[in-house]
Design an enzyme around this catalytic site. Structure first.
Site, PDB file in Angstrom:
ATOM      1  N   CYS A 283       0.689  -1.444  -0.107  1.00  0.00           N
ATOM      2  CA  CYS A 283      -0.133  -0.332  -0.490  1.00  0.00           C
ATOM      3  C   CYS A 283       1.188   1.517   0.339  1.00  0.00           C
ATOM      4  O   CYS A 283       1.294   1.475   1.218  1.00  0.00           O
ATOM      5  CB  CYS A 283      -1.004   0.113   1.217  1.00  0.00           C
ATOM      6  SG  CYS A 283      -1.968   1.747   0.983  1.00  0.00           S
TER       7      CYS A 283
ATOM      8  N   CYS B  22       0.267   4.418   2.527  1.00  0.00           N
ATOM      9  CA  CYS B  22      -0.125   3.775   4.406  1.00  0.00           C
ATOM     10  C   CYS B  22       1.946   3.641   3.980  1.00  0.00           C
ATOM     11  O   CYS B  22       2.422   3.788   5.692  1.00  0.00           O
ATOM     12  CB  CYS B  22      -0.344   2.279   3.790  1.00  0.00           C
ATOM     13  SG  CYS B  22      -2.010   1.747   4.050  1.00  0.00           S
TER      14      CYS B  22
END
Length: 175
Positions: free
Chosen positions: A135, A138
């Site tokens: 991700c 993130c």
């Protein structure tokens, strides 16, 4: 109890580099023992290999002694939270529609306010799991938090090295 020596023995010759790296990345690096084993535990959970998870848990308990359980609990929580958040935020990033960026996630994350060790180490563990889960949003967010919290780029690099080798070991054990 499974140990990392057992795991290394289970890795076929095709995974010799992983076998060697599995030993070296957990020995000499810039992380504290709690950071090192916190990252390793969370990444073992995220990589979803039972033998590897048991071996990492065993080694973490050996290395950390009485300090082990809070580190393990935070690592388990980080792996679970990132399992959820990485999917959600990766979707928002990949789809690229502004309309999703304005929607409320509505995902409970109360555990973030109940960290047993310390917030910066928890964020470092979340960063490592986010790297495994791929991700980008993130990873960028957690990297900023840990750097702002006083973690060095060398420590970030070492955490990601551990994540990459733990994940490679899980792949090797499954192949």
């Amino acid at each position: 109890m499974a140990s990392l020596e057992v795991v290394r023995g289970e890795l076929a010759d095709a995974h010799k580099d992983t076998r060697l790296n599995l030993q070296s990345v957990l020995e000499n690096n810039s992380l504290t023992p709690a950071q090192r084993w916190g990252v390793a535990v969370a990444c073992a959970y995220a990589s979803r290999n039972e033998l590897l998870k048991k071996a990492i848990l065993h080694e973490a308990r050996q290395a950390l002694g009485e300090q082990a359980e809070p580190v393990i609990e935070d690592s388990r929580a980080a792996a679970s939270l990132m399992g959820m958040n990485n999917i959600y935020y990766r979707f928002r990033h990949m789809v690229g529609k502004e309309s999703y960026a304005t929607k409320r996630p509505g995902l409970r994350m109360n555990r973030l306010g109940q960290v047993l060790t310390n917030k910066v180490d928890f964020e470092l563990v979340c960063l490592a799991v986010s790297a495994i889960n791929g991700c980008e949003m993130c990873v960028q967010s957690h990297e900023k938090v840990v750097i702002d919290g006083g973690i060095s780029e060398d420590q970030v690099n070492d955490a990601i090295r551990i994540a990459s080798v733990i994940h490679a070991a899980a792949v090797g054990l499954e192949s």
